[in-house]
Design a protein around this motif. Structure first.
Motif, PDB file in Angstrom:
ATOM      1  N   TRP A  26      42.257  38.602  43.896  1.00  0.00           N
ATOM      2  CA  TRP A  26      42.163  37.870  42.458  1.00  0.00           C
ATOM      3  C   TRP A  26      40.711  37.680  42.198  1.00  0.00           C
ATOM      4  O   TRP A  26      40.310  37.202  41.087  1.00  0.00           O
ATOM      5  CB  TRP A  26      42.681  36.500  42.702  1.00  0.00           C
ATOM      6  CG  TRP A  26      44.093  36.520  42.629  1.00  0.00           C
ATOM      7  CD1 TRP A  26      44.972  37.513  42.689  1.00  0.00           C
ATOM      8  CD2 TRP A  26      44.969  35.385  42.906  1.00  0.00           C
ATOM      9  NE1 TRP A  26      46.248  37.224  42.867  1.00  0.00           N
ATOM     10  CE2 TRP A  26      46.389  35.783  42.971  1.00  0.00           C
ATOM     11  CE3 TRP A  26      44.884  34.085  42.821  1.00  0.00           C
ATOM     12  CZ2 TRP A  26      47.427  34.927  42.921  1.00  0.00           C
ATOM     13  CZ3 TRP A  26      45.910  33.078  42.902  1.00  0.00           C
ATOM     14  CH2 TRP A  26      47.028  33.617  42.955  1.00  0.00           C
ATOM     15  N   ALA A  27      39.544  38.230  43.239  1.00  0.00           N
ATOM     16  CA  ALA A  27      38.412  37.980  42.878  1.00  0.00           C
ATOM     17  C   ALA A  27      37.607  38.395  41.431  1.00  0.00           C
ATOM     18  O   ALA A  27      36.762  37.741  40.994  1.00  0.00           O
ATOM     19  CB  ALA A  27      37.619  38.686  44.138  1.00  0.00           C
ATOM     20  N   LYS A  28      38.172  39.570  41.021  1.00  0.00           N
ATOM     21  CA  LYS A  28      37.785  40.013  39.751  1.00  0.00           C
ATOM     22  C   LYS A  28      38.488  39.413  38.603  1.00  0.00           C
ATOM     23  O   LYS A  28      38.159  39.862  37.353  1.00  0.00           O
ATOM     24  CB  LYS A  28      37.833  41.648  39.572  1.00  0.00           C
ATOM     25  CG  LYS A  28      36.982  42.341  40.907  1.00  0.00           C
ATOM     26  CD  LYS A  28      37.147  43.832  40.489  1.00  0.00           C
ATOM     27  CE  LYS A  28      36.260  44.436  41.760  1.00  0.00           C
ATOM     28  NZ  LYS A  28      36.157  45.926  41.459  1.00  0.00           N
ATOM     29  N   ARG A  29      39.242  38.435  38.709  1.00  0.00           N
ATOM     30  CA  ARG A  29      40.090  37.651  37.629  1.00  0.00           C
ATOM     31  C   ARG A  29      38.956  36.614  36.919  1.00  0.00           C
ATOM     32  O   ARG A  29      38.137  36.109  37.642  1.00  0.00           O
ATOM     33  CB  ARG A  29      41.178  37.103  38.043  1.00  0.00           C
ATOM     34  CG  ARG A  29      42.450  38.116  38.683  1.00  0.00           C
ATOM     35  CD  ARG A  29      43.877  37.462  38.998  1.00  0.00           C
ATOM     36  NE  ARG A  29      44.198  36.584  38.164  1.00  0.00           N
ATOM     37  CZ  ARG A  29      45.314  36.021  38.228  1.00  0.00           C
ATOM     38  NH1 ARG A  29      45.972  36.287  39.334  1.00  0.00           N
ATOM     39  NH2 ARG A  29      45.902  35.307  37.147  1.00  0.00           N
ATOM     40  N   SER A  30      39.425  36.325  35.723  1.00  0.00           N
ATOM     41  CA  SER A  30      38.553  35.260  35.041  1.00  0.00           C
ATOM     42  C   SER A  30      39.043  33.877  35.064  1.00  0.00           C
ATOM     43  O   SER A  30      38.453  33.010  34.956  1.00  0.00           O
ATOM     44  CB  SER A  30      38.170  35.912  33.705  1.00  0.00           C
ATOM     45  OG  SER A  30      39.485  36.208  32.856  1.00  0.00           O
ATOM     46  N   VAL A  62      34.076  32.912  45.175  1.00  0.00           N
ATOM     47  CA  VAL A  62      34.265  32.943  43.693  1.00  0.00           C
ATOM     48  C   VAL A  62      35.155  31.773  43.257  1.00  0.00           C
ATOM     49  O   VAL A  62      36.039  31.576  43.815  1.00  0.00           O
ATOM     50  CB  VAL A  62      35.135  34.259  43.442  1.00  0.00           C
ATOM     51  CG1 VAL A  62      35.479  34.456  41.961  1.00  0.00           C
ATOM     52  CG2 VAL A  62      34.141  35.400  43.798  1.00  0.00           C
ATOM     53  N   PRO A 120      35.184  36.783  48.139  1.00  0.00           N
ATOM     54  CA  PRO A 120      34.763  37.878  47.074  1.00  0.00           C
ATOM     55  C   PRO A 120      35.574  39.147  47.610  1.00  0.00           C
ATOM     56  O   PRO A 120      35.984  39.909  46.499  1.00  0.00           O
ATOM     57  CB  PRO A 120      33.307  38.352  47.451  1.00  0.00           C
ATOM     58  CG  PRO A 120      32.776  36.885  47.976  1.00  0.00           C
ATOM     59  CD  PRO A 120      33.859  36.053  48.522  1.00  0.00           C
ATOM     60  N   SER A 121      36.331  39.154  48.683  1.00  0.00           N
ATOM     61  CA  SER A 121      37.289  40.158  48.853  1.00  0.00           C
ATOM     62  C   SER A 121      38.695  39.881  48.487  1.00  0.00           C
ATOM     63  O   SER A 121      39.453  40.714  48.706  1.00  0.00           O
ATOM     64  CB  SER A 121      37.185  40.438  50.675  1.00  0.00           C
ATOM     65  OG  SER A 121      37.527  39.377  51.267  1.00  0.00           O
ATOM     66  N   HIS A 122      38.931  38.810  48.207  1.00  0.00           N
ATOM     67  CA  HIS A 122      40.403  38.417  47.874  1.00  0.00           C
ATOM     68  C   HIS A 122      41.000  39.341  46.494  1.00  0.00           C
ATOM     69  O   HIS A 122      40.032  39.735  45.588  1.00  0.00           O
ATOM     70  CB  HIS A 122      40.480  36.752  47.320  1.00  0.00           C
ATOM     71  CG  HIS A 122      41.821  36.429  47.221  1.00  0.00           C
ATOM     72  ND1 HIS A 122      42.587  36.560  46.274  1.00  0.00           N
ATOM     73  CD2 HIS A 122      42.466  35.562  48.097  1.00  0.00           C
ATOM     74  CE1 HIS A 122      43.653  36.111  46.251  1.00  0.00           C
ATOM     75  NE2 HIS A 122      43.622  35.540  47.759  1.00  0.00           N
ATOM     76  N   LEU A 146      37.506  30.180  40.287  1.00  0.00           N
ATOM     77  CA  LEU A 146      38.435  30.733  39.014  1.00  0.00           C
ATOM     78  C   LEU A 146      38.714  29.481  38.454  1.00  0.00           C
ATOM     79  O   LEU A 146      39.469  28.802  39.178  1.00  0.00           O
ATOM     80  CB  LEU A 146      39.532  31.649  39.251  1.00  0.00           C
ATOM     81  CG  LEU A 146      39.054  32.811  39.881  1.00  0.00           C
ATOM     82  CD1 LEU A 146      40.563  33.780  40.461  1.00  0.00           C
ATOM     83  CD2 LEU A 146      38.216  33.862  39.262  1.00  0.00           C
TER      84      LEU A 146
END
Length: 295
Positions: A175-179, A254, A171-173, A256
């Motif tokens: 890219w974590a907020k990418r879809s 997470v 979650p800290s990566h 992706l």
């Protein structure tokens, strides 16, 4: 000598009387006598001799009677075993499984199958999907569950599960907020994935080759828990089927998906145009019914 004629000799040897043997066989005494003479002419020896009212076997007759007894025993045993196999009271079947499929999906259906058919010998072989497809084609195992696509036209397919290959990150990566991610995103990014015994790895390599990308694989292997732990400790991206990432994650992760989608499908394969044992058919049917619950 025909099997019917062996039965004639056995009846004479048991009854030691031509009339009683004929009655046992539901034929006339004359017909039985003619058959005996025909058999003796064919063998070139006498099988019985008369002592008062009895017909007793000669030395050669005794040999024929002893061998006939064994033949009938084997025939009866064969019929019993055929009946038992048809009724699934016995039989053998061997299924090949990638280790990840074995641990995630197969304990329950295989135990269910053993409880349902306790006298069927069920054996499993674990290795990568590419190797398993070759083993099914070679006939060393009866069937296997592997990832699609299947490149061998000698195999039948029964699709079981459909999902996607994904990238697992903490979650800290960044890219974590990418879809989603793309194959090109991995061009300069170290990641962890299956080794080359897996079909998924072969398909991943095809995607890199199509984009002329030389990937940076930090670690590769076949043990999913090991790969998952390596990813968590190193913060390297984990590229595996999404269900596997989520199943083995010990910490929040997470996932992706790739864009375009990198489909991950499991299929049951077995040989085309060949004999399938009753036990194999039963296992195929059982697996189909079990995985239909995933739809």
């Amino acid at each position: 000598m025909e099997l019917r004629e062996l039965k004639y000799i056995a009846a004479i040897g048991q009854k030691q009387n031509m009339a009683q043997a004929a009655q046992e066989l539901y034929i006339s005494q004359q017909a039985l006598y003619k058959s005996l003479r025909k058999i003796e002419d064919e063998l070139g020896t006498t099988l019985f001799y008369r002592r008062e009212n009895e017909l007793l076997p000669t030395d050669t007759g005794q040999i024929v009677l002893e061998k006939s007894t064994k033949i009938f025993k084997y025939i009866n045993q064969m019929h019993d075993e055929i009946a038992a196999t048809k009724n699934l009271e016995q039989g053998k079947v061997c299924i090949g499984l990638p280790s990840v499929v074995a641990s995630m999906y197969m304990p329950e259906p295989l135990i269910q199958f053993q409880k349902k058919y306790p006298n069927i010998s069920l054996r499993t072989v674990e290795t990568g999907g590419n190797a398993l497809a070759g083993m099914v084609t070679a006939g060393t195992i009866d069937m296997a569950i592997i990832m699609r696509p299947v490149y061998m036209d000698t195999l039948n397919e029964l699709p079981l599960i459909r999902n996607q290959v994904a990238a697992g990150i903490s979650p800290s990566h960044p890219w974590a907020k990418r879809s989603f991610i793309t194959i090109k995103d991995l061009e300069n990014t170290p990641f962890i994935t299956f080794d080359e015994t897996f079909n998924m790895r072969a398909q991943l390599t095809e995607r890199f080759n199509a984009e002329h990308i030389y990937p940076k694989i930090a670690f590769e292997g076949a043990n999913c828990q090991f790969l998952s732990d390596l990813s968590a400790l190193s913060d390297n991206i984990l590229v595996l089927p999404r269900p596997i990432i989520e199943y083995y994650a010990r910490e929040p992760v997470v996932t992706l998906p790739f864009k375009p989608a990198f489909i991950w499908e499991l299929t049951l394969v077995y040989p085309k145009n060949t004999f399938l044992s009753t036990a194999s058919k039963a296992l195929i049917r059982h697996i189909q019914e079990y995985f239909s619950l995933f739809d």
